[in-house]
Structure formats: structure tokens, C-alpha cells
Design a protein around this motif. Sequence first.
Motif, PDB file in Angstrom:
ATOM      1  N   LYS A  28      38.783  39.179  44.282  1.00  0.00           N
ATOM      2  CA  LYS A  28      38.600  38.799  42.544  1.00  0.00           C
ATOM      3  C   LYS A  28      39.297  37.366  42.267  1.00  0.00           C
ATOM      4  N   ASP A  29      40.268  37.341  42.732  1.00  0.00           N
ATOM      5  CA  ASP A  29      41.479  36.261  42.524  1.00  0.00           C
ATOM      6  C   ASP A  29      41.928  35.159  43.608  1.00  0.00           C
ATOM      7  N   GLY A  30      41.626  35.492  44.839  1.00  0.00           N
ATOM      8  CA  GLY A  30      42.132  34.873  45.923  1.00  0.00           C
ATOM      9  C   GLY A  30      41.429  33.639  46.197  1.00  0.00           C
ATOM     10  N   LEU A  31      41.789  32.637  46.909  1.00  0.00           N
ATOM     11  CA  LEU A  31      41.150  31.479  47.304  1.00  0.00           C
ATOM     12  C   LEU A  31      41.438  31.062  48.724  1.00  0.00           C
ATOM     13  N   LEU A  32      40.348  30.459  49.081  1.00  0.00           N
ATOM     14  CA  LEU A  32      40.623  29.839  50.560  1.00  0.00           C
ATOM     15  C   LEU A  32      39.927  28.482  50.587  1.00  0.00           C
ATOM     16  N   GLY A  33      40.673  27.556  51.066  1.00  0.00           N
ATOM     17  CA  GLY A  33      40.514  26.170  50.905  1.00  0.00           C
ATOM     18  C   GLY A  33      39.759  25.931  51.988  1.00  0.00           C
ATOM     19  N   PRO A  34      39.387  24.520  52.101  1.00  0.00           N
ATOM     20  CA  PRO A  34      38.490  24.085  53.172  1.00  0.00           C
ATOM     21  C   PRO A  34      39.215  23.747  54.637  1.00  0.00           C
ATOM     22  N   ILE A  35      38.730  23.998  55.697  1.00  0.00           N
ATOM     23  CA  ILE A  35      39.255  23.516  56.849  1.00  0.00           C
ATOM     24  C   ILE A  35      39.210  22.159  57.249  1.00  0.00           C
TER      25      ILE A  35
END
Length: 142
Positions: A28-35
Motif C-alpha cells: 500500500k505504501d512501500g516504494l521500490l526505486g529503479p535499478i
Amino acid sequence: MSSKIELPLRLSVMVPPAGVTLALQRGKDGLLGPIEDSTDALVFEFSLVVADLAATPVRFTGEFAQGPAAARFVYVRSGTLAGQPDAAWTRRAKVPLWGISAELVQATLESGRALEARVAGTAKDGGPFFASVPLLTPWTAG
């Protein structure tokens, strides 16, 4: 299908707008940045759980799967929603997962690579893409 398996995915956001942070929504609120991060593309790598390979469409779950079981997608957030507090943009794009067949899942797993697709990162107004977005290239076994 009795056991759940993880399916690796690679999503390329082509020609994103300069100066705008983008991140894949986790839960719901987490984020994953680009590699990978360049002016040409932002690349995200993540996994989905194949909960039911026999279902039509294939049923995906896991921390990146969003939406109803019959129409799953992943969200790409931009600007303030991606953790950039001073951004002029607050947007979220839906990248569709429908069209991923059981045969494509199996081919991807057999290849040992990721399922890949591309989307355009810039909207007509020059800002980051948003709403439901079409794929530039269909999901393919890498």
C-alpha cells in the motif's frame, strides 16, 4: 498448481521526464526505486507470485500486484507519491499485467530470465505518465 512460484519481471519506463522521481509501489505504501536510471529509461526489477497458473487470466499475488484478481496491474508512482516532496507532480500510473498467459509464464521460467515490457514515461502534457497506460511492447519472455 499446488505450489506458488515467483515470476521475475523487468519493466522499462522509456524517456521519463527529467527531474521527476519514479518508483514502483510495493504493497500500500512501500516504494521500490529503479535499478537503472538514465535519460533513456528507468528500469525496475521485481517479482510477482504466481498464485494460480491454471486460472484465466493467470492469478498473480505478492507485494507488487494491485487491483482485482481478473485485472491485475502494478503501480508506478511519480513526484510526491514517489517520495519527492518538492515535486510539481503527484501521479500514479497503472501498468497492466493482463495478457500474461500461462504459456508465457512457463517460457519465462524456463528461460531463467525476467518477463519484460516497456511503457512510455512521459504524458502528452510533458509530465510523468499516469492513469492506465498502454504497453509499448507486450510482456515477453526475456
